[in-house]
Structure formats: C-alpha cells, structure tokens
Design an enzyme around this catalytic site. Structure first.
Site, mmCIF file in Angstrom:
data_model
loop_
_atom_site.group_PDB
_atom_site.id
_atom_site.type_symbol
_atom_site.label_atom_id
_atom_site.label_comp_id
_atom_site.label_asym_id
_atom_site.label_seq_id
_atom_site.Cartn_x
_atom_site.Cartn_y
_atom_site.Cartn_z
ATOM 1 N N HIS A 1 -1.509 0.416 -9.616
ATOM 2 C CA HIS A 1 -2.147 -0.525 -8.677
ATOM 3 C C HIS A 1 -2.822 -1.667 -9.449
ATOM 4 O O HIS A 1 -4.047 -1.825 -9.405
ATOM 5 C CB HIS A 1 -3.164 0.201 -7.789
ATOM 6 C CG HIS A 1 -3.495 -0.569 -6.539
ATOM 7 N ND1 HIS A 1 -3.818 0.034 -5.353
ATOM 8 C CD2 HIS A 1 -3.552 -1.905 -6.285
ATOM 9 C CE1 HIS A 1 -4.060 -0.887 -4.432
ATOM 10 N NE2 HIS A 1 -3.907 -2.084 -4.985
ATOM 11 N N ARG B 1 0.866 -1.171 0.000
ATOM 12 C CA ARG B 1 0.000 0.000 0.000
ATOM 13 C C ARG B 1 0.908 1.227 0.000
ATOM 14 O O ARG B 1 1.986 1.205 0.626
ATOM 15 C CB ARG B 1 -0.888 0.043 1.257
ATOM 16 C CG ARG B 1 -2.031 -0.949 1.264
ATOM 17 C CD ARG B 1 -3.145 -0.551 0.283
ATOM 18 N NE ARG B 1 -4.278 -1.470 0.306
ATOM 19 C CZ ARG B 1 -4.433 -2.505 -0.516
ATOM 20 N NH1 ARG B 1 -3.525 -2.773 -1.427
ATOM 21 N NH2 ARG B 1 -5.514 -3.267 -0.428
ATOM 22 N N GLU C 1 -3.640 7.607 -4.370
ATOM 23 C CA GLU C 1 -4.074 7.061 -5.666
ATOM 24 C C GLU C 1 -5.432 7.627 -6.073
ATOM 25 O O GLU C 1 -6.278 7.837 -5.201
ATOM 26 C CB GLU C 1 -4.184 5.529 -5.565
ATOM 27 C CG GLU C 1 -2.845 4.880 -5.320
ATOM 28 C CD GLU C 1 -2.963 3.375 -5.063
ATOM 29 O OE1 GLU C 1 -4.055 2.804 -5.259
ATOM 30 O OE2 GLU C 1 -1.960 2.793 -4.654
HETATM 31 P P1 NAP Z 1 -0.587 -11.692 4.821
HETATM 32 O O1 NAP Z 1 -0.519 -13.123 4.420
HETATM 33 O O2 NAP Z 1 -1.398 -11.303 5.989
HETATM 34 O O3 NAP Z 1 0.910 -11.187 4.993
HETATM 35 C C1 NAP Z 1 1.217 -9.943 5.535
HETATM 36 C C2 NAP Z 1 2.626 -10.004 6.125
HETATM 37 O O4 NAP Z 1 2.937 -8.720 6.657
HETATM 38 C C3 NAP Z 1 2.772 -11.020 7.234
HETATM 39 O O5 NAP Z 1 3.889 -11.813 6.971
HETATM 40 C C4 NAP Z 1 2.988 -10.170 8.491
HETATM 41 O O6 NAP Z 1 3.953 -10.820 9.291
HETATM 42 C C5 NAP Z 1 3.533 -8.862 7.932
HETATM 43 N N1 NAP Z 1 3.152 -7.737 8.773
HETATM 44 C C6 NAP Z 1 1.923 -7.411 9.227
HETATM 45 N N2 NAP Z 1 1.974 -6.297 9.974
HETATM 46 C C7 NAP Z 1 3.261 -5.919 10.011
HETATM 47 C C8 NAP Z 1 3.949 -4.848 10.626
HETATM 48 N N3 NAP Z 1 3.306 -3.940 11.386
HETATM 49 N N4 NAP Z 1 5.293 -4.769 10.448
HETATM 50 C C9 NAP Z 1 5.939 -5.677 9.696
HETATM 51 N N5 NAP Z 1 5.346 -6.711 9.088
HETATM 52 C C10 NAP Z 1 4.023 -6.835 9.234
HETATM 53 O O7 NAP Z 1 -1.134 -10.807 3.617
HETATM 54 P P2 NAP Z 1 -0.969 -11.047 2.040
HETATM 55 O O8 NAP Z 1 -2.109 -11.840 1.547
HETATM 56 O O9 NAP Z 1 0.410 -11.532 1.750
HETATM 57 O O10 NAP Z 1 -1.173 -9.541 1.517
HETATM 58 C C11 NAP Z 1 -0.332 -8.511 1.978
HETATM 59 C C12 NAP Z 1 -0.811 -7.158 1.530
HETATM 60 O O11 NAP Z 1 -0.492 -6.954 0.171
HETATM 61 C C13 NAP Z 1 -2.300 -6.874 1.580
HETATM 62 O O12 NAP Z 1 -2.741 -6.566 2.887
HETATM 63 C C14 NAP Z 1 -2.454 -5.718 0.633
HETATM 64 O O13 NAP Z 1 -2.311 -4.495 1.320
HETATM 65 C C15 NAP Z 1 -1.285 -5.891 -0.338
HETATM 66 N N6 NAP Z 1 -1.751 -6.244 -1.681
HETATM 67 C C16 NAP Z 1 -1.543 -5.366 -2.698
HETATM 68 C C17 NAP Z 1 -1.986 -5.700 -3.980
HETATM 69 C C18 NAP Z 1 -1.768 -4.785 -5.135
HETATM 70 O O14 NAP Z 1 -2.589 -4.771 -6.034
HETATM 71 N N7 NAP Z 1 -0.669 -4.043 -5.185
HETATM 72 C C19 NAP Z 1 -2.654 -6.904 -4.206
HETATM 73 C C20 NAP Z 1 -2.836 -7.758 -3.142
HETATM 74 C C21 NAP Z 1 -2.375 -7.423 -1.878
HETATM 75 P P3 NAP Z 1 3.889 -10.767 10.894
HETATM 76 O O15 NAP Z 1 2.490 -11.153 11.236
HETATM 77 O O16 NAP Z 1 4.925 -11.768 11.306
HETATM 78 O O17 NAP Z 1 4.247 -9.380 11.257
HETATM 79 C C1 8YV Z 2 -6.919 -4.709 -5.897
HETATM 80 C C2 8YV Z 2 -5.545 -5.124 -3.749
HETATM 81 O O1 8YV Z 2 -6.489 -3.438 -6.251
HETATM 82 O O2 8YV Z 2 -6.254 -7.231 -2.981
HETATM 83 C C3 8YV Z 2 -5.827 -6.122 -2.685
HETATM 84 O O3 8YV Z 2 -5.590 -5.796 -1.501
HETATM 85 O O4 8YV Z 2 -5.026 -4.090 -3.494
HETATM 86 C C4 8YV Z 2 -5.851 -5.454 -5.169
HETATM 87 O O5 8YV Z 2 -5.969 -6.786 -5.399
HETATM 88 C C5 8YV Z 2 -8.292 -4.541 -5.367
HETATM 89 O O6 8YV Z 2 -8.565 -5.168 -4.194
HETATM 90 C C6 8YV Z 2 -9.332 -4.841 -6.408
HETATM 91 O O7 8YV Z 2 -10.594 -4.756 -5.883
#
Ligand code: NAP
Ligand code: 8YV
Length: 321
Positions: A282, A235, A264
């Site tokens: 994004h 994010r 954004e």
């Molecule tokens: P997840 O499985 O919950 O993994 C999140 C990781 O972040 C965990 O390993 C957690 O480890 C760590 N974390 C949480 N809070 C933290 C903190 N305060 N300091 C340091 N590390 C921390 O989630 P995920 O499914 O991999 O998704 C992660 C994130 O990616 C989503 O929440 C979303 O914001 C982002 N995302 C972006 C896109 C995009 O389109 N760009 C798409 C999908 C997801 P610990 O619990 O050990 O701290």
């Molecule tokens: C998408 C995301 O932009 O899953 C997330 O957290 O940031 C992305 O996959 C969005 O959620 C589409 O609705």
C-alpha cells in the site's frame, strides 16, 4: 502537555513526523490515545475538537459518539471508506480528504505494477541475484505492454492520470463506472465483467467501501482470461481475494499487481507463494514529495476549519450544494 488556547485533536493513525510536527505547533495532539490509554482518553474526550488520520483510518460512529465537541475529521488521503460519513454529517461534522495531490504518484505506481508483472521485473531481479542467469541462462520470455488493451475500473482523477500515461505506451483505453462520462472519448462498458472481456490489463481504481465490495469477483476474473492481468491500486475490499488467489493458482488469469489487500498489513501466504503476482505494501502515494503535499492539505483543512474559513477539500458528501 495540553495548551488551553490550542484546539485538541485526536490522531487515528501513525502519522509521519512532517505532519505531526506542524500539528503539534497548532494543536494539542492526542496521538491515538483512544487506543493506547482509554482511561486517559475518556478524561480528555470532551475537549477534542478534531480528528485526523490516513486514508485507511477507522472513524466509526462509536468514536464520534465519545467526542461531543468534535468539529472536523481531516483525512490525509483521498480514500475515506472507513470514515462513517453519514454519522459525521448527522453531527454537522465536515469530513475532508486530500484529492488530486497524489494523482501522479498513484498513476505512476499503477503503470509500474503493469510493467513489473508483464515484464517480470521483480522476478528478473531475483533471478539475477540468485545467480541463475549464469547457471540456467536467459529467463523465459515476458509479455509486451506497449500497444496492449487497458481497461480502467473507475475513471476518476487517478484513473484519468493512468489513462494519460497509458496513451504514452500506445495502449488502447476503455473504462467502466456507474455511468458513462460526458466528454470522455474512451469506450465505456456498463460493467467490470464486460470491460474485462475486452482488455489485457484491468486496473482497479475506484473508492472502497460497501458499494464496490468484491466488485472484481470470479466472473470478472474469468472474463479477463488467461492472458489478462489484474492491477489493484484502489482498496483490497474491491477484489474478492479468495477468488483472485484461485484464479492466479489455476491460470484463469495471467497475473496480478497488487498494492492493496483485504486485511492489511496481513497478506495471505497463498498470494505470497505465487510467482505470477507482484506485491507492494500500500505504497502508491508513498514518496516524500506526495506525502508532504497530502500532509500540507490535511493540515490546511484543519487550520481553515478552526479559523472559520472555507474548507480546502471537503469530501463530496460534505460539499455545499
Ligand atoms: P475519484 O476521482 O472519486 O474516482 C473514483 C472513480 O470510481 C470515479 O470515476 C467513479 O466513477 C468510480 N466509481 C465510484 N463508485 C463506483 C462503483 N460503485 N462502481 C464503479 N465505479 C465507481 O477518486 P480518485 O481520487 O481517483 O481515487 C480513487 C480511489 O483510489 C480512492 O478512493 C482510494 O480508495 C484509492 N487510492 C488508493 C491509493 C493507494 O495508496 N493504493 C492512493 C490513493 C487512492 P462514477 O462516479 O462514474 O461511478
Ligand atoms: C495512503 C491512500 O495509504 O489516499 C489514499 O486513499 O490509500 C493512500 O494515499 C494513505 O492515505 C496515507 O495516509
């Protein structure tokens, strides 16, 4: 038109047709009515039993306050940092999201950004299109990614998918998070700064929200150093964008690959002017296949709720303990 036998659902994002169409078959759908027509929204608000939106959607307490019959918030995305989850829990309203189905896609884009920024692929494309190859000769040499050192900030579902891919590139992998993970063989560093000082590529893939706000700050960027690259697919709020722009302008770091931004879809002109960044809008999960899978899961959560069945993927705070 509303159908009395169908539960009413409010959308809080511009949802794609492949999600809206099945939604309309099962529900009376009010598309962003709270924004487009507040008066009409006020009339139907007491009937609204569900909210659905995307990973960036705002679901504040004030909106929930207006919906006395609200029973579920279903997010089509894994991130839900703009949903007031404590306020939902206080109303006994579960929040669901779409984890796992997008791991591959987001990890693929993270690797794509790493390759793009190190090998200057977008710059090279612009160079050829502009006719510079014939005019000026070859481009300056780029940086090798295979075998380099990767640091992952947030080794969760997507972080692990990134690590798996990076192993294929012969990269060494280390990570940080709030604590060391049992059963994970990669070296753990207690902070983003400590990790940054040991790696060539720092990939950020934590949740957004108040706990990670500006975690990647000036000090972390200094630790990453003039040969280091920052990749943010988490994010925009996780990175101090002003500090990042300064670091890119001054050569404190070598470059950045960014899919997410603080405000954004507005991207600061200063970032757009820099040649050592690769910018994407994004779009890490944005393929037909993955967005369809996300839509299917978001719908499945709504259907399960209204059928009185267990939810498919509640957020961790809403899982039964
Ligand atoms: P997840 O499985 O919950 O993994 C999140 C990781 O972040 C965990 O390993 C957690 O480890 C760590 N974390 C949480 N809070 C933290 C903190 N305060 N300091 C340091 N590390 C921390 O989630 P995920 O499914 O991999 O998704 C992660 C994130 O990616 C989503 O929440 C979303 O914001 C982002 N995302 C972006 C896109 C995009 O389109 N760009 C798409 C999908 C997801 P610990 O619990 O050990 O701290
Ligand atoms: C998408 C995301 O932009 O899953 C997330 O957290 O940031 C992305 O996959 C969005 O959620 C589409 O609705």
């Amino acid at each position: 038109m509303s159908a009395p036998d169908r539960p009413a659902v409010l959308t809080v994002a511009n949802l794609p047709p492949f999600y809206l169409e099945p939604l309309r078959r099962h529900f009376t759908v009010y598309e962003r009515l709270h924004e487009t027509d507040p008066q009409a929204f006020a009339k139907v608000a007491p009937t609204i039993r569900g909210i659905t939106g995307g990973g960036e959607s705002q679901v504040p307490r004030e909106l929930m306050d207006k919906l006395p019959a609200l029973g579920i918030v279903s997010i089509m995305g894994v991130g839900y940092d703009k949903v007031d989850v404590p306020a939902a829990i206080a109303r006994k309203v579960p929040v669901t999201h779409t984890p796992d189905v997008l791991n591959d896609e987001v990890a693929d884009l993270a690797l794509g950004l790493m390759l793009s920024v190190a090998r200057k692929i977008p710059q090279a494309d612009r160079y050829v299109r502009a006719g510079h190859w014939a005019g000026k000769g070859n481009m300056p040499l780029a940086r090798k990614m295979s075998g380099a050192r990767l640091g992952i900030v947030g080794l969760g579902r997507i972080g692990k998918a990134i690590a798996k891919r990076a192993e294929g590139f012969g990269m060494s992998i280390a990570y940080t998070g709030r604590s060391q993970q049992a059963g994970v063989g990669y070296p753990y560093h207690p902070s983003a700064k400590a990790l940054a000082s040991e790696v060539d590529f720092l990939v950020v893939i934590t949740p957004g929200g108040e706990f990670t706000r500006r975690m990647i700050d000036r000090e972390v960027l200094q630790a990453l150093g003039p040969r280091g690259y920052l990749i943010n697919v988490a994010r925009g709020t996780v990175v101090d964008e002003a500090a990042l722009i300064e670091a890119l302008q001054q050569g404190t770091i070598a470059g950045a690959g960014l899919d997410v931004f603080e405000d954004e879809p507005r991207v600061p002109q200063a970032l757009r002017d820099l040649d050592n960044v690769v910018l994407t809008p994004h779009m890490a999960s944005a393929t037909h296949e993955t967005r369809q899978a996300m839509a299917d899961l978001a719908l499945a959560n709504l259907l399960a709720h209204f059928a009185g069945e267990p939810l498919k993927s509640p957020v961790p705070e809403c899982r039964a303990r």
